[in-house]
Write a protein that holds these residues in place. Sequence first.
Motif, mmCIF file in Angstrom:
data_model
loop_
_atom_site.group_PDB
_atom_site.id
_atom_site.type_symbol
_atom_site.label_atom_id
_atom_site.label_comp_id
_atom_site.label_asym_id
_atom_site.label_seq_id
_atom_site.Cartn_x
_atom_site.Cartn_y
_atom_site.Cartn_z
ATOM 1 N N SER A 1 0.780 -1.237 0.000
ATOM 2 C CA SER A 1 0.000 0.000 0.000
ATOM 3 C C SER A 1 0.811 1.287 0.000
ATOM 4 O O SER A 1 0.567 2.185 -0.816
ATOM 5 C CB SER A 1 -0.950 -0.004 1.206
ATOM 6 N N ALA A 2 1.786 1.418 0.918
ATOM 7 C CA ALA A 2 2.515 2.681 1.047
ATOM 8 C C ALA A 2 3.235 3.040 -0.243
ATOM 9 O O ALA A 2 3.181 4.185 -0.710
ATOM 10 C CB ALA A 2 3.497 2.605 2.210
ATOM 11 N N VAL A 3 3.920 2.072 -0.826
ATOM 12 C CA VAL A 3 4.632 2.319 -2.083
ATOM 13 C C VAL A 3 3.638 2.492 -3.224
ATOM 14 O O VAL A 3 3.824 3.337 -4.112
ATOM 15 C CB VAL A 3 5.622 1.175 -2.378
ATOM 16 N N ARG A 4 2.577 1.713 -3.202
ATOM 17 C CA ARG A 4 1.558 1.783 -4.251
ATOM 18 C C ARG A 4 0.955 3.186 -4.355
ATOM 19 O O ARG A 4 0.674 3.671 -5.449
ATOM 20 C CB ARG A 4 0.465 0.752 -3.935
ATOM 21 N N GLU A 5 0.759 3.839 -3.217
ATOM 22 C CA GLU A 5 0.119 5.152 -3.194
ATOM 23 C C GLU A 5 1.101 6.308 -3.355
ATOM 24 O O GLU A 5 0.681 7.455 -3.541
ATOM 25 C CB GLU A 5 -0.639 5.334 -1.869
ATOM 26 N N ALA A 6 2.391 6.025 -3.285
ATOM 27 C CA ALA A 6 3.388 7.101 -3.323
ATOM 28 C C ALA A 6 3.555 7.664 -4.734
ATOM 29 O O ALA A 6 3.634 6.920 -5.711
ATOM 30 C CB ALA A 6 4.727 6.582 -2.805
ATOM 31 N N THR A 7 3.642 8.958 -4.825
ATOM 32 C CA THR A 7 3.831 9.595 -6.130
ATOM 33 C C THR A 7 5.232 9.355 -6.676
ATOM 34 O O THR A 7 5.446 9.432 -7.892
ATOM 35 C CB THR A 7 3.607 11.118 -6.017
ATOM 36 N N ASN A 8 6.197 9.041 -5.815
ATOM 37 C CA ASN A 8 7.573 8.806 -6.251
ATOM 38 C C ASN A 8 7.946 7.322 -6.213
ATOM 39 O O ASN A 8 9.107 6.963 -6.004
ATOM 40 C CB ASN A 8 8.551 9.621 -5.411
ATOM 41 N N LYS A 9 6.947 6.439 -6.391
ATOM 42 C CA LYS A 9 7.221 5.002 -6.308
ATOM 43 C C LYS A 9 8.183 4.535 -7.400
ATOM 44 O O LYS A 9 9.041 3.658 -7.155
ATOM 45 C CB LYS A 9 5.922 4.204 -6.362
ATOM 46 N N ALA A 10 8.061 5.057 -8.612
ATOM 47 C CA ALA A 10 8.947 4.635 -9.703
ATOM 48 C C ALA A 10 10.393 4.965 -9.381
ATOM 49 O O ALA A 10 11.306 4.153 -9.599
ATOM 50 C CB ALA A 10 8.512 5.295 -11.005
ATOM 51 N N GLU A 11 10.619 6.155 -8.849
ATOM 52 C CA GLU A 11 11.968 6.574 -8.453
ATOM 53 C C GLU A 11 12.504 5.675 -7.341
ATOM 54 O O GLU A 11 13.674 5.274 -7.345
ATOM 55 C CB GLU A 11 11.911 8.030 -7.975
#
Length: 492
Positions: free
Chosen positions: A96-106
């Motif tokens: 969830s936390a990474v899924r919702e983060a705007t900078n997940k790709a980075e």
Amino acid sequence: MATNLPSSSKPSNLFAAVDMGTNSFKMVIVRSDPTGKFLTIDRIKQPVVLGRDMPSSVPNPSLSTLSQSLSLQALNHFKEVLNSHKIQQARFAATSAVREATNKAEFVDNIRKTLGLDVEVLSGEEEAKLVYLGILQFLPIYSKIVLAVDIGGGSTEFVIGFKGEVLFATSLKLGHVSLTERFVKNNEIADMRLYIQSVIEESGLVNKVKELGFEMVVGSSGTIKAIEKAIFSGYGVDVLKEFQREWRFSKLELSSLVERLCSEEEKVLRDGFFKRRSEFIVAGAILLEEIFEVLGIEEMEVSGYALAEGMVTEVLARVYSDYDINANARWRSVVRLASRFNSEKRMKSAAQCAGLAKNGSHLHGYTTEEVKLIALLVRYHRKKFPKFGHDSLQEFPKEVKRKFAILCAIIRISVLLQQYSHMNFQEVEVSHCPEGFKLVLNEIKDQPLIYGTTHPSPVSIEKEIVQELEHFRKVFQQTLMVIIPPSSTLES
């Protein structure tokens, strides 16, 4: 997606899965066989609380520099452990936390460049499906319509499954960390309850559950396991508990626990019992209570397995062509039953055939006939060898009696050989030729002498082995040679 770590010359039956959750990063390492059974040999947990960066009130959350740094430290530690075990197949998944983060790709790209690890960012539905797959490895529920509930730090997954197939899966942005940050820390418990009810109602979950129905409910992951442990230990309802832990709790027990957790007078006890999870347990317990209420749940069973084990199962299913999704639940039921008899007194009780056979409900995935045979094997694993005309065997057909005789002969020899404390049973050599079987045991090198311990003398053991080898010869119609270093060779 499995990360291929540096390989060794030997193929490995060790697999690992890393669940990069909102509250913590967890790694499970298992040893498997092609049938689907796997045994957990290590669990490691790192408290990387990504959820502090992801309050549900923030529209475009991102992972902070500190959280990314802590994540890299935790993953690097996991990588070192994997390399030390020479594990070639490891799977990393973020939720969830990474899924919702705007900078997940980075974030994911940085992990790949820095550590050489590939991380999957699971969708809510993918996470829910893997949770269901993990639960199937712990409980014998394959043939039942199951509603699975998994409360995480940033989201809660709901799955309805039947015979390994997912009928419905969804993920709601309701997690114990995000709810704590937004409501509990501000002492807004009533507002939190209304918010939970609103999110569930708007999701359409209630109507979908009513449409599909369920025969049983299973909860998984740390929060629900902590709630079950608290109720079992007497934290929830002040009643005497039996020795047997049932891994389940009722709506009444949950409500009683929630009432105590919300009391300020309980804070010291709460912190001592739940330790690091204490900060988030109030939100998790209230969330679960609301789920019980809106979905009409009266009782929940608890699974010791969840997402990580589901990830392992999916990898094993790809690696082994004959993978059996039910094998591990049957194996787990045997392990759980054995753990109940972990003393000499209890083992003697378990060895009474009638008692074990009548308690066959504890051995899941086996037929009534197979449970009775297991009971008889426990009864005759030592002492007097069974006569196959005995009343306890009369109900079985000839073929089944033959199987029992073979298993009994093998188990009895194994029990005796285990008394040779200087033998290395990890390196046993077995061969077969027209003349018969040969079993070679290797000695453990440089074994330290343990003072104050006593073992049966080699002479007494060898006398018993000679008797068992004769039983073996009668059953198999072939001889068995047992070679025990340094100088003893026994032949039937």
